[in-house]
Design an enzyme around this catalytic site. Structure first.
Site: not given
Ligand code: AMP
Length: 707
Positions: A246, A446
């Site tokens: 993506y 126990c």
């Molecule tokens: P977090 O790890 O909770 O901070 O979330 C960020 C992560 O979400 C990013 O580093 C990606 O690995 C993941 N992610 C999953 N789906 C998507 C998406 N459609 N677009 C961007 N990031 C995504």
């Protein structure tokens, strides 16, 4: 293009293969790649699996006959390459950011409003599902996959190329049709996405783990990350990983104006792109997408944990820019933790190694946040009463931090009439001795010295990773050894021999009705692991002994002040209590433990077995350049474990604390850093990444203050 199944194997083709194998090989590769594109990117396969396999077979045979034609980007070359002991670090050309979170629709609205305030109007926003996997960066040079890297700390990841090549939906070459949009095809093109496991593959993996007596993965995200970091790519291949791509590292490397157009290009280039996207023109549309995603969550074949909303136009993204941690032009709308209801079948009691009795909820199995939950701790009797859960209740279950199952409470309207409040048993469920509750304590205990449940827990604790780390010595094997009388206390480990272990009857029979034995391979590994455990440092041994109130940190403090078991045993209660971090309660517990004759006997046998009971004189100590500084570690580091990092910091005189406060000097944030990171930001505590930590450990110098 024709796709009838025989067309590629007709006589003309075979003649071509004989006269011009190079052309035939190239034609086969194109055909296979095209069909992978139809299958993965467009989800519209034309060939049957059998026909596809037959193309692959012909290509493989031709390559075997003409090894000079083998090319690393050939579809036959998905497994290859050897991953060394360590995955090589990869510095990302552009930082791989995390995302800021909106925990509910109000927070999402507030973020959208800020963007609207900035631009004076609502800029089109692209909504995508937030795939619960592990981020991945794929680099292509001249259209050929040359590298795959994990996010790591965002700046430096790990090289997982050999493993990612085994993932079938990752194109080894970009489709030539898509190369026209690449501004400079000779420059490396870095594309990003998520590597994940489908719910079905995750379930298969965990069933297999269970069948092999291994601990299951807590969720598909951990399973994906773990599968990616296998030393042997053939194991990764067997894990059935998939990707959704993506993003692009540098958005001006492609002639596309925005995110929606990028997704279309990625699909055109042959990548697997999630079809559930929408380009929204208003805040209402964004909210509607989020609500729909939440409804769909359950029925999707893979786990999602939210929706990512991105300002679509790259020019507008650039105008908004980044914070230190995340883009300002995107937000992750996080779903609330999934809650399920299920039947509380029973409340059983588990006996811990110190004899504490813990009530455990036995649940009708239910899938929560990606994995099956059948048990959850209820902690203690007070907690059972506070939550008012009773056997027969329908209860609400969720996973705290998406990992640890937790019973929230009963659905009172569904309570059966005869459901009675629960109480602790009067006697230990393992040995039948009376149960006591000490003054001012929450736990019932126990206190029998012969309780087999306690013995088993003590043995498992000794073998656990933070203690003597006897790899492979898990619950099933220990409980068998206890049952057959070969393990009673921790010193018994050192008298186990390989032949005896390999014949250990596992208490199960195979299809022919013959007893299943542990076998020579596992026995050899266990004996090697036991051997290795003899050299663990004294602090780990002290922790492993399972003295009440002596956790890891306390064990380290004690070993620091009294570097041998003899010095410790010679210390008075007052001397023990004089050590920083040790109060009178701990001092008493240690003092008493070392005077119980049974314990003294076990320690003597450990000594004879050659287990480390004294630290070597450390000789030259490193200068204590970090004295007075307190560090907190959060998230996972790629180059070392948090324990190792902590020990290295302590060796330089720093303190390492478990939680962030105003007194914290630095927070070191690894991958997937959580609330400690947020707290550091809120308190203005400087945050270091793994590269900065590495520099500190190397030079011994604290980081230079930021301008
Ligand atoms: P977090 O790890 O909770 O901070 O979330 C960020 C992560 O979400 C990013 O580093 C990606 O690995 C993941 N992610 C999953 N789906 C998507 C998406 N459609 N677009 C961007 N990031 C995504």
């Amino acid at each position: 293009m024709e796709h009838d199944q025989g067309s590629l194997l007709d006589e003309k083709a075979l003649a071509q293969a004989a006269t011009d194998p190079a052309a035939r090989v190239e034609a086969l590769r194109r055909e296979i790649e095209h069909n992978s594109y139809l299958y993965y990117a467009l989800d519209a396969p034309v060939l049957s699996d059998a026909a596809f396999d037959s193309l692959m077979r012909e290509l493989r045979e031709l390559e075997a006959a003409h090894p000079e034609l083998i090319d690393p980007s050939s579809p036959t070359q998905r497994v290859g390459g050897y991953v060394g002991e360590q995955f090589a670090p990869v510095r990302h050309a552009q930082r791989m950011y995390s995302l800021d979170n909106a925990m509910d629709l109000d927070e999402l609205d507030a973020w959208m409003q800020r963007v609207v305030d900035d631009f004076g109007h609502f800029p089109p926003m692209d909504c995508e599902l937030k795939i619960d996997g592990s981020s991945i960066a794929l680099t292509y040079e001249d259209g050929v996959l040359t590298r795959a890297a994990t996010r790591g700390d965002g700046t430096t990841g790990e090289d997982v190329t050999a493993n990612m090549r085994t993932v079938k939906d990752v194109p080894l070459r970009l489709r030539p049709e898509a190369l026209g949009a690449v501004v400079d095809p000779t420059r490396p093109l870095e594309l990003r996405g998520e590597v994940y496991l489908s719910k079905a593959s995750f379930e298969r993996l965990n069933l297999a783990a269970e069948a092999n007596g291994k601990a299951p993965f807590a969720n598909p995200r951990n399973a994906a990350a773990g599968s990616l970091r296998q030393k042997d790519p053939t194991i990764t291949r067997g894990r059935e990983l998939s990707t959704f791509m993506y993003a692009i590292a540098e958005d001006d490397a492609l002639r596309v104006p925005g995110q929606a157009e990028l997704l279309a290009w990625l699909r055109e280039a042959g990548f697997h792109v999630n079809p559930d996207v929408a380009l929204c023109e208003s805040a209402e549309e964004v909210r509607a997408f989020c609500e729909r995603a939440l409804e769909q969550r359950e029925s999707l074949p893979y786990e999602i944990d939210g929706v990512v909303v991105k300002v679509n136009a790259f020019a507008q993204q650039q105008a908004l820019g980044f914070t230190a941690r995340a883009p300002r032009w995107a937000i992750a709308f996080k779903f609330p933790p999934e809650e399920k209801t299920t039947l509380l079948r029973d409340i059983t009691v588990q006996v811990g190694r110190t004899g504490a009795l813990t009530p455990v909820a036995e649940l009708a199995p239910v899938v929560v946040a990606g994995s099956t939950v059948a048990r959850a701790t209820l902690h203690n009797l007070d907690e059972v009463h506070r939550k008012d859960v009773r056997v027969g209740d329908t209860v609400v279950v969720r996973k705290a931090g998406d990992v640890i199952p937790e019973v929230l409470g009963p659905v009172l309207s569904l309570r059966p009439d005869d459901a009675a409040p629960w109480s602790m048993p009067d006697v230990c469920p393992s040995c039948g001795s009376p149960v006591i509750r000490e003054e001012g304590e929450v736990a019932f205990r126990c206190i029998s010295i012969d309780c087999p449940a306690q013995a088993q827990e003590r043995l498992l604790h000794w073998a656990s990773r933070g203690a003597l780390d006897i790899d492979g010595m898990g619950e099933e094997i220990v409980s068998r050894l206890v049952e057959v009388g070969r393990l009673t206390d921790v010193a018994d480990y050192y008298s186990l021999d390989e032949a005896e272990l390999s014949l250990l009857d596992m208490g199960r029979v195979n299809k022919e009705g013959a007893p299943i034995r542990l076998g020579a391979t596992i026995a050899a590994k266990l004996v090697a692991a036991i051997e290795a455990s003899r050299t663990r440092p004294f602090a780990r041994v002290l922790f492993g002994l399972g003295i009440r109130h002596v956790g890891k940190t306390i064990a380290e403090a004690l070993a620091g002040a009294f570097p041998s078991i003899d010095a410790l045993a010679a210390a008075t209660e007052e001397e023990l209590a004089a050590v920083e971090g040790i109060g009178p309660k701990i001092a008493r517990s240690v003092y008493v433990f070392l005077r119980v004759p049974e314990n003294v006997a076990v320690i003597d046998r450990l000594r004879r077995a050659g287990v480390t009971l004294a630290d070597e004189a450390t000789g030259e100590e490193r200068p204590q350049t970090l004295a007075g500084l307190t560090f907190v570690l959060t998230g996972s580091l790629s180059g070392m474990t948090r324990d190792e990092a902590g020990a290295a910091l302590k060796a330089l005189g720093a303190k390492v604390a478990g939680s962030v406060s105003k007194k914290t000097s630095y927070v070191v944030a690894g991958e997937a850093a959580g609330s400690k990171y947020d707290k550091a930001v809120a308190l203005g505590v400087p945050v270091l990444d793994e590269a900065q930590l590495a520099r500190i450990l190397e030079t011994g110098e604290p980081p230079a203050p930021e301008e």
